[in-house]
Design a protein around this motif. Structure first.
Motif, PDB file in Angstrom:
ATOM      1  N   LEU A 196      -3.289   0.949  10.770  1.00 28.94           N
ATOM      2  CA  LEU A 196      -2.001   0.660  10.133  1.00 28.94           C
ATOM      3  C   LEU A 196      -2.108   0.768   8.613  1.00 28.94           C
ATOM      4  O   LEU A 196      -1.216   1.312   7.950  1.00 28.94           O
ATOM      5  N   ALA A 197      -3.180   0.235   8.025  1.00 28.05           N
ATOM      6  CA  ALA A 197      -3.344   0.312   6.573  1.00 28.05           C
ATOM      7  C   ALA A 197      -3.522   1.762   6.121  1.00 28.05           C
ATOM      8  O   ALA A 197      -2.952   2.196   5.105  1.00 28.05           O
ATOM      9  N   ILE A 198      -4.317   2.535   6.890  1.00 27.03           N
ATOM     10  CA  ILE A 198      -4.495   3.944   6.558  1.00 27.03           C
ATOM     11  C   ILE A 198      -3.170   4.691   6.703  1.00 27.03           C
ATOM     12  O   ILE A 198      -2.815   5.544   5.868  1.00 27.03           O
ATOM     13  N   ALA A 199      -2.413   4.385   7.748  1.00 27.30           N
ATOM     14  CA  ALA A 199      -1.136   5.057   7.969  1.00 27.30           C
ATOM     15  C   ALA A 199      -0.146   4.751   6.846  1.00 27.30           C
ATOM     16  O   ALA A 199       0.605   5.642   6.406  1.00 27.30           O
ATOM     17  N   ALA A 200      -0.115   3.504   6.364  1.00 25.29           N
ATOM     18  CA  ALA A 200       0.791   3.155   5.267  1.00 25.29           C
ATOM     19  C   ALA A 200       0.440   3.941   4.010  1.00 25.29           C
ATOM     20  O   ALA A 200       1.321   4.462   3.305  1.00 25.29           O
ATOM     21  N   THR A 201      -0.866   4.062   3.744  1.00 27.81           N
ATOM     22  CA  THR A 201      -1.294   4.838   2.575  1.00 27.81           C
ATOM     23  C   THR A 201      -0.965   6.316   2.746  1.00 27.81           C
ATOM     24  O   THR A 201      -0.488   6.978   1.810  1.00 27.81           O
ATOM     25  N   ALA A 202      -1.215   6.853   3.928  1.00 25.14           N
ATOM     26  CA  ALA A 202      -0.940   8.272   4.174  1.00 25.14           C
ATOM     27  C   ALA A 202       0.550   8.573   4.073  1.00 25.14           C
ATOM     28  O   ALA A 202       0.959   9.605   3.515  1.00 25.14           O
ATOM     29  N   LEU A 203       1.391   7.671   4.611  1.00 26.10           N
ATOM     30  CA  LEU A 203       2.836   7.878   4.526  1.00 26.10           C
ATOM     31  C   LEU A 203       3.303   7.873   3.072  1.00 26.10           C
ATOM     32  O   LEU A 203       4.091   8.736   2.657  1.00 26.10           O
TER      33      LEU A 203
ATOM     34  N   LEU B 219       0.827  -1.206   0.000  1.00 24.32           N
ATOM     35  CA  LEU B 219       0.000   0.000   0.000  1.00 24.32           C
ATOM     36  C   LEU B 219       0.866   1.263   0.000  1.00 24.32           C
ATOM     37  O   LEU B 219       0.555   2.246  -0.682  1.00 24.32           O
ATOM     38  N   TYR B 220       1.937   1.237   0.778  1.00 25.25           N
ATOM     39  CA  TYR B 220       2.857   2.380   0.782  1.00 25.25           C
ATOM     40  C   TYR B 220       3.447   2.593  -0.611  1.00 25.25           C
ATOM     41  O   TYR B 220       3.491   3.740  -1.109  1.00 25.25           O
ATOM     42  N   THR B 221       3.880   1.522  -1.261  1.00 20.86           N
ATOM     43  CA  THR B 221       4.477   1.645  -2.596  1.00 20.86           C
ATOM     44  C   THR B 221       3.463   2.171  -3.602  1.00 20.86           C
ATOM     45  O   THR B 221       3.781   3.035  -4.442  1.00 20.86           O
ATOM     46  N   LEU B 222       2.225   1.669  -3.527  1.00 17.56           N
ATOM     47  CA  LEU B 222       1.181   2.135  -4.448  1.00 17.56           C
ATOM     48  C   LEU B 222       0.941   3.625  -4.262  1.00 17.56           C
ATOM     49  O   LEU B 222       0.792   4.369  -5.248  1.00 17.56           O
ATOM     50  N   ALA B 223       0.910   4.108  -3.030  1.00 15.83           N
ATOM     51  CA  ALA B 223       0.661   5.525  -2.777  1.00 15.83           C
ATOM     52  C   ALA B 223       1.793   6.411  -3.299  1.00 15.83           C
ATOM     53  O   ALA B 223       1.552   7.557  -3.692  1.00 15.83           O
TER      54      ALA B 223
ATOM     55  N   ARG C   3      -3.363   9.953  -6.325  1.00 11.85           N
ATOM     56  CA  ARG C   3      -3.918   9.981  -4.965  1.00 11.85           C
ATOM     57  C   ARG C   3      -5.247   9.244  -4.891  1.00 11.85           C
ATOM     58  O   ARG C   3      -5.532   8.544  -3.903  1.00 11.85           O
ATOM     59  N   ARG C   4      -6.062   9.379  -5.916  1.00 15.34           N
ATOM     60  CA  ARG C   4      -7.369   8.708  -5.909  1.00 15.34           C
ATOM     61  C   ARG C   4      -7.209   7.195  -5.882  1.00 15.34           C
ATOM     62  O   ARG C   4      -7.880   6.502  -5.089  1.00 15.34           O
ATOM     63  N   THR C   5      -6.318   6.675  -6.720  1.00 17.53           N
ATOM     64  CA  THR C   5      -6.097   5.225  -6.751  1.00 17.53           C
ATOM     65  C   THR C   5      -5.542   4.738  -5.420  1.00 17.53           C
ATOM     66  O   THR C   5      -5.971   3.698  -4.891  1.00 17.53           O
ATOM     67  N   ALA C   6      -4.584   5.459  -4.865  1.00 21.44           N
ATOM     68  CA  ALA C   6      -3.954   5.035  -3.620  1.00 21.44           C
ATOM     69  C   ALA C   6      -4.963   4.974  -2.477  1.00 21.44           C
ATOM     70  O   ALA C   6      -5.009   3.990  -1.714  1.00 21.44           O
ATOM     71  N   TRP C   7      -5.772   6.028  -2.340  1.00 20.30           N
ATOM     72  CA  TRP C   7      -6.705   6.054  -1.215  1.00 20.30           C
ATOM     73  C   TRP C   7      -7.879   5.100  -1.418  1.00 20.30           C
ATOM     74  O   TRP C   7      -8.428   4.563  -0.430  1.00 20.30           O
ATOM     75  N   THR C   8      -8.273   4.875  -2.660  1.00 21.13           N
ATOM     76  CA  THR C   8      -9.321   3.864  -2.899  1.00 21.13           C
ATOM     77  C   THR C   8      -8.834   2.490  -2.475  1.00 21.13           C
ATOM     78  O   THR C   8      -9.537   1.736  -1.763  1.00 21.13           O
ATOM     79  N   ALA C   9      -7.614   2.134  -2.898  1.00 22.96           N
ATOM     80  CA  ALA C   9      -7.053   0.832  -2.518  1.00 22.96           C
ATOM     81  C   ALA C   9      -6.792   0.779  -1.014  1.00 22.96           C
ATOM     82  O   ALA C   9      -7.032  -0.258  -0.370  1.00 22.96           O
ATOM     83  N   GLY C  10      -6.308   1.884  -0.425  1.00 19.31           N
ATOM     84  CA  GLY C  10      -6.018   1.875   1.005  1.00 19.31           C
ATOM     85  C   GLY C  10      -7.254   1.692   1.860  1.00 19.31           C
ATOM     86  O   GLY C  10      -7.251   0.914   2.835  1.00 19.31           O
ATOM     87  N   LEU C  11      -8.330   2.397   1.539  1.00 14.55           N
ATOM     88  CA  LEU C  11      -9.565   2.253   2.311  1.00 14.55           C
ATOM     89  C   LEU C  11     -10.168   0.859   2.152  1.00 14.55           C
ATOM     90  O   LEU C  11     -10.637   0.255   3.139  1.00 14.55           O
TER      91      LEU C  11
END
Length: 404
Positions: free
Chosen positions: A146-153, A100-104, A109-117
């Motif tokens: 943790l999943a949200i934090a990985a996406t946000a980072l 998830l971090y790598t994807l973000a 941003r839209r793709t990353a947060w859709t996958a992260g949520l």
């Protein structure tokens, strides 16, 4: 710091090794966690099943930079299966967090947060079901966080990289712009000095050549007039040297040793200019109309140089019996007209055309215009319209100070 730079450069050249490094670390931590006894009272043989599931989930991370979204789907599928089969193993979503971090960092941003949520909800729901706890329990919310934090980072890292890239691009563009501006200024100054040198040399050398011819012709028959012609040669050559010294002085640096300079000529010097041409054999009439008043220094010099070049061309190229210089002071423009009565069939000396080009360049530089052409009744006409006062954007750099 030097070791870090070397490592960073090495990983930048080896993309697969860079992608695999987090996977190796996760597997090592998973093996150590599986070997730790419950309650932290000791160690036992690592559980092969937990380590194998973790290694299988980390395997897609080797290509996480090339295919970030498929890697997220693959690692999430393995981690969710592992979480369903071994619910007591706490490191089960670690590979998905890395993905998830790598994807973000590498997608929108839209793709990353859709996958992260989506991943956060799936991990939290499956954890709650497999452990028979509420989705709002602390351990369930921890995995969601943790999943949200990985996406946000990852999103923060991507934003920082984009910001740095924009800053570097602006810096490079500013550097290129400065270099282009510096080259343009150098070119403009070179052309300006070339015009000055051409006008000075062409005018004075033409007069010297004409007066030398007169002196040579009269040396035996009329020594007195020949002596006068030689005196004019001396005066013109001295004036040429003074103007050349002032022009070449433009190339000096501010901290160079001071040198004698003469004021650049202007309309106040027209009488001397016309007198030198008349002494060289070209009768010149001078007329002023309109309300005579001071003009901008650049206009003053430009008008003088245009008149000087036009009269020099008349003296050099045409068999004119007379030339006329007319200045008309309008409301906001100075109109300069130089005409001669040269015969259409008069032979012309060799010329480069730089004089006419220089006239137009001088006028254009201060917002004026110059038109040239043959007169229907014979002869040649140069007409310039120059602004009396320059607009703020038309103030050229001064060529030399008006004073010693």
């Amino acid at each position: 710091m030097q070791v870090q730079d070397v490592c960073r450069q090495w990983f930048a050249r080896h993309e697969r090794a860079r992608d695999a490094l987090p996977a190796v670390l996760v597997v090592v931590v998973a093996v150590a966690a599986s070997a730790a006894a419950d309650g932290g009272s000791g160690w036992h043989t690592p559980r092969a099943g937990a380590a194998a599931w973790t290694a299988l989930a980390c395997l897609p991370l080797v290509v996480r930079s090339r295919w970030p979204l498929p890697v997220v789907l693959a690692t999430l599928a393995v981690d969710l299966t592992h979480l369903a089969r071994v619910p007591d193993f706490s490191l089960s979503p670690a590979a998905s967090l890395v993905a998830l971090y790598t994807l973000a960092t590498r997608s929108t941003r839209r793709t990353a947060w859709t996958a992260g949520l989506a991943a956060s909800l799936a991990i939290t729901a499956l954890y709650a079901v497999s452990r028979s706890v509420s989705p709002l329990a602390g351990d369930s919310l921890l995995r969601f966080d943790l999943a949200i934090a990985a996406t946000a980072l990852g999103d923060a890292v991507r934003s920082r990289r984009l910001r740095l890239a924009r800053v570097e691009a602006r810096a490079e563009n500013a550097e290129r712009t400065r270099e282009a501006e510096a080259r343009r200024r150098v070119t403009d100054e070179r052309i300006r000095i070339a015009r000055e040198l051409h006008d000075v040399v062409a005018h004075h050398m033409t007069l010297v050549n004409a007066q030398a011819g007169v002196a040579h012709h009269l040396m035996r028959t009329d020594p007195d007039r020949a002596y006068q012609a030689l005196a004019h040669i001396k005066d013109n050559s001295r004036t040429a040297l003074d103007e050349l010294r002032a022009t070449v002085g433009l190339l000096r640096q501010p901290d160079d040793a001071p040198d004698s300079r003469v004021p650049l000529p202007g309309l106040a010097d027209l009488d001397a200019l016309i007198g030198s041409l008349q002494a060289g054999g070209l009768p010149v009439r001078f007329e002023r109309t309109g309300l005579v008043r001071p003009v901008a220094p650049a206009t003053d010099l430009t008008a003088y140089r245009i008149i000087q070049e036009a009269l020099t061309n008349t003296h050099k190229h045409a068999r004119a019996a007379e030339a006329l210089v007319a200045l008309d002071y309008g409301a906001d423009a100075l109109r300069v007209t130089v005409t001669d009565d040269g015969r259409p069939g008069a032979p012309k000396g060799p010329g480069t055309g730089h004089g006419l080009i220089g006239m137009r360049e001088r006028a254009n530089a201060i917002g004026g215009t110059v038109t040239t052409g043959a007169r229907p009744e014979g002869g040649f006409r140069v007409h310039a319209e120059l602004p009396l006062a320059l607009a703020p954007g038309n103030h050229p750099k001064p060529l030399a100070p008006k004073g010693p």
